[in-house]
Write an enzyme that holds these catalytic residues in place. Structure first.
Site, PDB file in Angstrom:
ATOM      1  N   ARG A  37     109.604  55.195  24.782  1.00  0.00           N
ATOM      2  CA  ARG A  37     109.527  55.403  23.274  1.00  0.00           C
ATOM      3  C   ARG A  37     109.587  56.664  22.588  1.00  0.00           C
ATOM      4  NH1 ARG A  37     103.061  51.591  23.407  1.00  0.00           N
ATOM      5  NH2 ARG A  37     104.495  49.811  22.925  1.00  0.00           N
ATOM      6  N   LYS A 198      98.841  32.057  27.667  1.00  0.00           N
ATOM      7  CA  LYS A 198      98.466  31.327  27.527  1.00  0.00           C
ATOM      8  C   LYS A 198      98.981  30.191  26.562  1.00  0.00           C
ATOM      9  CE  LYS A 198      93.781  31.969  28.133  1.00  0.00           C
ATOM     10  NZ  LYS A 198      92.805  32.610  27.813  1.00  0.00           N
ATOM     11  N   GLY A 351     106.790  43.636  25.246  1.00  0.00           N
ATOM     12  CA  GLY A 351     105.058  43.547  25.513  1.00  0.00           C
ATOM     13  C   GLY A 351     105.566  43.530  27.346  1.00  0.00           C
ATOM     14  N   GLY A 374     103.173  43.028  20.213  1.00  0.00           N
ATOM     15  CA  GLY A 374     102.514  42.526  18.961  1.00  0.00           C
ATOM     16  C   GLY A 374     103.652  42.148  17.997  1.00  0.00           C
TER      17      GLY A 374
HETATM   18  P1  AMP Z   1     101.465  36.758  27.021  1.00  0.00           P
HETATM   19  O1  AMP Z   1     100.843  38.065  27.023  1.00  0.00           O
HETATM   20  O2  AMP Z   1     101.037  35.430  27.049  1.00  0.00           O
HETATM   21  O3  AMP Z   1     103.326  37.394  26.907  1.00  0.00           O
HETATM   22  O4  AMP Z   1     101.291  37.021  29.034  1.00  0.00           O
HETATM   23  C1  AMP Z   1     101.423  38.035  29.805  1.00  0.00           C
HETATM   24  C2  AMP Z   1     100.750  38.018  30.973  1.00  0.00           C
HETATM   25  O5  AMP Z   1     101.246  36.036  31.568  1.00  0.00           O
HETATM   26  C3  AMP Z   1     101.236  37.999  32.365  1.00  0.00           C
HETATM   27  O6  AMP Z   1     100.037  38.705  32.675  1.00  0.00           O
HETATM   28  C4  AMP Z   1     100.813  37.078  33.601  1.00  0.00           C
HETATM   29  O7  AMP Z   1     100.350  37.771  34.698  1.00  0.00           O
HETATM   30  C5  AMP Z   1     100.866  35.948  32.853  1.00  0.00           C
HETATM   31  N1  AMP Z   1     101.264  34.347  33.770  1.00  0.00           N
HETATM   32  C6  AMP Z   1     102.688  34.530  33.953  1.00  0.00           C
HETATM   33  N2  AMP Z   1     102.543  33.240  34.389  1.00  0.00           N
HETATM   34  C7  AMP Z   1     100.994  32.860  34.710  1.00  0.00           C
HETATM   35  C8  AMP Z   1     100.415  31.362  35.894  1.00  0.00           C
HETATM   36  N3  AMP Z   1     101.234  31.396  36.119  1.00  0.00           N
HETATM   37  N4  AMP Z   1      99.185  32.022  35.328  1.00  0.00           N
HETATM   38  C9  AMP Z   1      98.997  32.731  35.126  1.00  0.00           C
HETATM   39  N5  AMP Z   1      98.579  33.597  34.555  1.00  0.00           N
HETATM   40  C10 AMP Z   1     100.224  34.143  34.282  1.00  0.00           C
END
Ligand code: AMP
Length: 394
Positions: A37, A198, A351, A374
């Site tokens: 950064r 999610k 991220g 974000g």
């Molecule tokens: P996000 O912040 O929503 O982009 O999520 C990132 C996170 O999603 C990472 O920490 C990953 O470990 C998690 N992730 C990716 N694939 C899976 C999965 N199949 N089950 C649970 N967590 C997951």
């Protein structure tokens, strides 16, 4: 809407306050573990110095929550900046007040001052107008180059622009150009890859992208809610039960507007959520009970690549598996490696996805890897970021 940049105004001999995102990770001994950064801000920093302005740098670091936290003082950033610039950086002990004003007064052209962590003052995150005015008194011009905080309406990203002419730095300009091009005028076919934990954090992104893309490839934890909504067994995988109806309606919308909506054909599954779990690659898209989906499988990787071969623009946000654990990073790595070689325009939202392509050493071979997690997400949701809205239109 294009914004004025620091190149569009005369800054010679002026006091220029630059909001940077120096919120770098620190290790246990308080040293910087990744200075990406800081380096990302250097083109604007050097331009301002070379233009003969007095440069006043400001940033937040960590989450001091409105109090002075000794371990979050920005001295460590000042030292790294001195090394990178080969030039004295005068670190001050506050970001407002008489002492700071005095230091700015005696500074000469091309001198660099670094203000103390903005978030030692609770007024910063509250976007307090009096606080914004106090910071603004230090300068003649405000330059925002902190893309990673542009989705926050804080005193140093939004409030200050009411008191000073506000323009973009080169990093903000670059991020804007890439995201605007991909969202407004992408070369087609345009494919988006979405992953991460999610659906709930990405509903608005999916809705916004469905009107724009030709193909939407879904991996990561969010895939299981979509698969379950189609009536498939997903075992003990991460599922948001309250989002099943929404998942079905998003898939229907994709069909209605002619977007290929692609879910993993197979998965790397594990018998527990751990790096040492027993693992298998499924034969199809269903998952037996007692097992959970942790990564996209080999057939899914092949299918994703088949679609990505035709794409002229690819946008990627969210890892395709639990890539913090070595046994489940193959899908994310394979797609990253394919895209790094691709001649398409390839954009990575910030991220976790940016961290993954950095970890694999692939980042330089993407067209753009965003510095804002974000902030890039809100951009993809189609929102106007307050820190961008506050800048002067071109
Ligand atoms: P996000 O912040 O929503 O982009 O999520 C990132 C996170 O999603 C990472 O920490 C990953 O470990 C998690 N992730 C990716 N694939 C899976 C999965 N199949 N089950 C649970 N967590 C997951």
């Amino acid at each position: 809407m294009a914004k004025l940049t620091v190149k569009d105004i005369d800054i010679k001999g002026k006091r220029v306050l630059m909001r940077a995102d120096f919120n770098v990770p620190l290790d246990e001994s308080g040293e910087i573990s990744d200075d990406t950064r800081i380096r990302a801000a250097l083109p604007t920093v050097n331009y301002i110095i070379d233009s003969g302005a007095k440069l006043i740098l400001t940033s937040h670091l960590g989450r001091p929550k409105g109090k002075v936290v000794e371990s979050l003082r920005v001295d460590v950033i000042g030292r790294r900046l001195e090394e990178l610039l080969g030039k004295k950086v005068r670190k001050l002990n506050d970001c407002i007040g008489e002492e700071v004003e005095g230091a700015v007064r005696i500074a000469e052209e091309s001198d660099v001052l670094l203000l103390e962590n903005l978030r030692f003052h609770p007024e910063e995150e509250k976007n307090d107008p009096e606080f914004a005015e106090k910071i603004s008194k230090l300068a003649d011009i405000f330059v925002n180059d902190a893309f990673g905080t542009c989705h926050r309406a804080h005193a140093s990203t939004d409030g200050i622009a009411k008191f000073l002419p506000a323009v973009a730095g080169f990093l903000v300009q670059k991020e804007l150009e890439h995201f605007q091009r991909v969202l407004e005028n992408p070369e087609r076919p345009f494919a988006a890859i979405l992953g991460g934990a999610k659906i709930s954090g990405k509903i608005e992104v999916i809705e916004n992208l469905l009107d724009k893309v030709n193909a939407l490839l879904i991996g990561g934890g969010m895939a299981y809610t979509f698969l379950k909504a189609k009536g498939l067994d997903v075992g003990d995988s991460l599922v948001e039960e309250d989002k099943l109806e929404l998942a079905a309606s998003l898939q229907k919308k994709a069909d209605d507007v002619g977007v290929s909506f692609v879910l993993p054909l197979d998965h790397v599954i594990a018998d527990e959520f751990s790096a040492s779990a027993k693992t298998e690659n499924t034969a199809g898209s269903e998952i037996p009970s007692g097992w959970r989906g942790m990564d996209i499988g080999q057939a899914a990787v092949k299918k994703f690549i088949e679609i990505l071969k035709d794409a002229k623009t690819v946008l990627w946000n969210g890892p395709l598996g639990v890539c913090e654990f070595a046994p489940f990073l193959a899908g994310t790595r394979a797609i990253g490696e394919y895209l790094a070689e691709s001649s398409a325009t390839t954009i990575v939202g910030g991220g976790d996805t940016a961290a993954a392509v950095n970890k694999f050493g692939l980042a330089p071979r993407f067209s753009h890897v965003s510095t804002g997690g974000g902030a890039s997400l809100e951009f993809l949701e189609g929102k106007e970021l307050p820190g961008i809205a506050a800048l002067k239109d071109k």
